[in-house]
Write a protein that holds these residues in place. Structure first.
Motif, PDB file in Angstrom:
ATOM      1  N   THR A   1       1.917  -1.692  10.525  1.00 17.54           N
ATOM      2  CA  THR A   1       1.155  -0.562  10.012  1.00 17.54           C
ATOM      3  C   THR A   1      -0.331  -0.885  10.089  1.00 17.54           C
ATOM      4  O   THR A   1      -0.757  -1.958   9.651  1.00 17.54           O
ATOM      5  N   THR A   2      -1.102   0.016  10.658  1.00 18.45           N
ATOM      6  CA  THR A   2      -2.549  -0.131  10.741  1.00 18.45           C
ATOM      7  C   THR A   2      -3.193   0.753   9.678  1.00 18.45           C
ATOM      8  O   THR A   2      -2.970   1.971   9.663  1.00 18.45           O
ATOM      9  N   ILE A   3      -3.951   0.150   8.789  1.00 14.21           N
ATOM     10  CA  ILE A   3      -4.539   0.849   7.646  1.00 14.21           C
ATOM     11  C   ILE A   3      -6.049   0.840   7.792  1.00 14.21           C
ATOM     12  O   ILE A   3      -6.640  -0.225   8.056  1.00 14.21           O
TER      13      ILE A   3
ATOM     14  N   ASP B   1      -9.448   2.765   3.123  1.00 12.08           N
ATOM     15  CA  ASP B   1      -8.362   3.147   2.219  1.00 12.08           C
ATOM     16  C   ASP B   1      -8.071   2.050   1.204  1.00 12.08           C
ATOM     17  O   ASP B   1      -7.654   2.327   0.077  1.00 12.08           O
ATOM     18  N   LEU B   2      -8.273   0.792   1.583  1.00 10.38           N
ATOM     19  CA  LEU B   2      -8.018  -0.310   0.665  1.00 10.38           C
ATOM     20  C   LEU B   2      -9.107  -0.440  -0.384  1.00 10.38           C
ATOM     21  O   LEU B   2      -8.911  -1.121  -1.399  1.00 10.38           O
TER      22      LEU B   2
ATOM     23  N   ALA C   1       0.262   4.239   2.374  1.00 12.05           N
ATOM     24  CA  ALA C   1       0.418   4.018   3.819  1.00 12.05           C
ATOM     25  C   ALA C   1       1.809   3.521   4.178  1.00 12.05           C
ATOM     26  O   ALA C   1       2.061   3.189   5.343  1.00 12.05           O
TER      27      ALA C   1
ATOM     28  N   ALA D   1       3.091   0.735   3.564  1.00 11.35           N
ATOM     29  CA  ALA D   1       2.930  -0.631   4.060  1.00 11.35           C
ATOM     30  C   ALA D   1       3.395  -1.608   2.996  1.00 11.35           C
ATOM     31  O   ALA D   1       2.982  -1.535   1.841  1.00 11.35           O
TER      32      ALA D   1
ATOM     33  N   PHE E   1      -4.035  -0.796  -4.265  1.00 13.10           N
ATOM     34  CA  PHE E   1      -2.973  -1.489  -3.541  1.00 13.10           C
ATOM     35  C   PHE E   1      -2.650  -2.768  -4.305  1.00 13.10           C
ATOM     36  O   PHE E   1      -3.452  -3.245  -5.114  1.00 13.10           O
TER      37      PHE E   1
ATOM     38  N   ARG F   1      -4.292  -4.719   9.732  1.00 11.99           N
ATOM     39  CA  ARG F   1      -2.937  -4.602  10.273  1.00 11.99           C
ATOM     40  C   ARG F   1      -1.973  -5.377   9.386  1.00 11.99           C
ATOM     41  O   ARG F   1      -2.228  -6.535   9.038  1.00 11.99           O
TER      42      ARG F   1
ATOM     43  N   THR G   1     -10.275  -1.806  10.411  1.00 13.89           N
ATOM     44  CA  THR G   1      -8.847  -1.641  10.163  1.00 13.89           C
ATOM     45  C   THR G   1      -8.230  -2.951   9.684  1.00 13.89           C
ATOM     46  O   THR G   1      -8.770  -4.025   9.906  1.00 13.89           O
TER      47      THR G   1
ATOM     48  N   VAL H   1       0.875  -1.175   0.000  1.00 13.62           N
ATOM     49  CA  VAL H   1       0.000   0.000   0.000  1.00 13.62           C
ATOM     50  C   VAL H   1       0.911   1.222   0.000  1.00 13.62           C
ATOM     51  O   VAL H   1       1.375   1.652   1.071  1.00 13.62           O
TER      52      VAL H   1
ATOM     53  N   ASN I   1       5.169  -5.235   8.368  1.00 13.47           N
ATOM     54  CA  ASN I   1       6.107  -4.953   7.289  1.00 13.47           C
ATOM     55  C   ASN I   1       7.326  -5.861   7.411  1.00 13.47           C
ATOM     56  O   ASN I   1       7.573  -6.484   8.454  1.00 13.47           O
TER      57      ASN I   1
END
Length: 424
Positions: free
Chosen positions: A242-244, A248-249, A218, A220, A254, A233, A231, A215, A236
């Motif tokens: 990273t919490t997205i 957003d997805l 972010a 990520a 992505f 998680r 959310t 992503v 990485n």
């Protein structure tokens, strides 16, 4: 026994009615209700812990039973026992028509609604854990759906509690909530978007636990370790997490590498830059030396026969090298690269294998290697790719080719120092 208990409580109520002080009567009744409820809660908790400890000491539970015993389902369900005791004590010790009796019974009903939602949420957690155990995974993307069901259970419990405390019909409360729906949607817009996005991700399997995703927005790049209601998680590759937001997805692009992992082949796409000054026709010593290479022996024999047949049919081939058909060192090297890839056990033979020339640039002639490794693990993939280009770069001089690289300042100084000094 139940009837005997009720008769005993009614007898206690009769004795309390003979207490001359009304305030003292109320305090005694409240003390009996609170004390009886507390004793029921303590006895229930102690009994559950004793039974659980006894069962765990006598045998070892695994799988589904271990999940149930380690969950919060049974302790939450047992909280109904003190509620029942509280309701029975309140209904028998307090005379009918007293406001305090009605208030305690209302609180009892309201707390019962909350306990039901609590038990429903624990039941969903148990079902989720058992389903993951059967699939042999630690987590699954259906977690968001279970969280939605648990949230709906708490919402229904909240409506029931408000209706109980206010004495209204639940449909009246629901109709009031619909009037506030526009305001609620505006206030909880982000939560609603995250909720719908989480359901979309889970139901359509856009991402799963264990997927490798990238992503860019972010920062990520790693493995999905949890898909919650709103959310996602990602752990990485540098072990940071990273919490997205789930929305957003859905709203932004992505990359999911699941297709690469499922296919069993990871793409290798890299070019070797060849110095154009090293490209030339092959002469007889070259052909004799290259004919000893096993991978291209048959290729060279075929090409040499074709070239000789063509040159024999065209007398002008002897007049100029331009008229003749001759092999080149770069063409032979390209054939060797293709044969090496097809003989390499670390390269997927059922996927695309291409060795092609790209457009020449000011940095030379790019010869691109396009294939797929037979192992998708990161470390193994990098090792396969490195071994491949180690060999190809090392074998290039055998074909009279040299790789192109920009000269550094130190190499330019060495070249300048090797030049003869200018004449006076």
């Amino acid at each position: 026994m139940w009837q005997a208990t009720i008769d005993f409580l009614l007898y206690v109520q009769h004795l309390l009615n003979e207490v001359p002080n009304p305030f003292l009567r109320v305090l005694i009744r409240l003390a009996l209700v609170v004390g009886g409820t507390w004793l029921a809660a303590a006895a229930t908790k102690w009994g559950y812990l004793w039974v659980r400890r006894t069962l765990l000491n006598t045998r070892r539970f695994e799988g589904m039973w271990a999940i149930i015993l380690s969950s919060k389902l049974i302790p939450r369900a047992l909280q109904i026992v003190p509620l029942i005791v509280m309701g029975v004590l309140t209904g028998t010790l307090f005379p009918e028509g007293r406001p305090l009796r009605a208030g305690l019974l209302i609180l009892n009903k309201a707390y019962f609604c909350f306990i039901c939602a609590h038990v429903f949420s624990a039941s969903l957690a148990v079902v989720y854990a058992i389903s993951n155990w059967r699939r042999r995974v630690s987590a699954s993307p259906q977690k968001g759906i279970f969280q939605v069901l648990a949230l709906m259970g708490y919402l229904f419990a909240a409506v029931a509690i408000v209706a109980t405390l206010s004495g209204r019909d639940p449909t009246y409360i629901l109709s009031g909530m619909t009037a506030l729906s526009a305001v609620l949607m505006l206030v909880f817009k982000d939560s609603i978007l995250g909720l719908t996005a989480g359901i979309t991700l889970s139901s359509n399997a856009l991402i799963r636990i264990g997927d490798w995703i990238e992503v860019p927005g972010a920062n990520a790049d790693g493995e999905v370790i949890d898909i919650a209601l709103t959310t996602v998680r990602v752990q990485n590759w540098d072990n940071t997490i990273t919490t997205i937001p789930a929305y957003d997805l859905i709203a932004k692009p992505f990359k999911n590498w699941r297709g690469m992992s499922d296919s069993g082949g990871r793409r290798i796409k890299r070019a070797i830059l060849i110095d154009l000054d090293s490209v030339r026709f092959a002469d007889l010593p070259d052909l004799e030396r290259w004919s000893e290479i096993d991978l291209i022996r048959d290729y060279l024999a075929k090409k040499i026969r074709e070239a000789r047949a063509y040159n024999a049919e065209h007398p002008s081939a002897t007049a100029s090298i331009v008229n003749a058909r001759k092999l080149t060192n770069i063409g032979t090297f390209r054939a060797y690269c293709d044969a090496y890839l097809r003989a390499n056990p670390n390269i997927r033979q059922d996927m695309t294998i291409i060795v092609r020339q790209m457009d020449p640039t000011d940095r030379g002639l790019p010869l691109e290697i396009y294939c797929f490794s037979a192992n998708t693990a990161w470390a193994d993939y990098e090792a396969i790719q490195s071994d491949l280009f180690d060999h190809l770069l090392a074998v290039m001089p055998e074909f009279g080719l040299s790789s192109f690289q920009v000269s550094s300042a130190s190499s330019l100084r060495r070249t300048a120092s090797a030049l003869p000094p200018p004449k006076a």
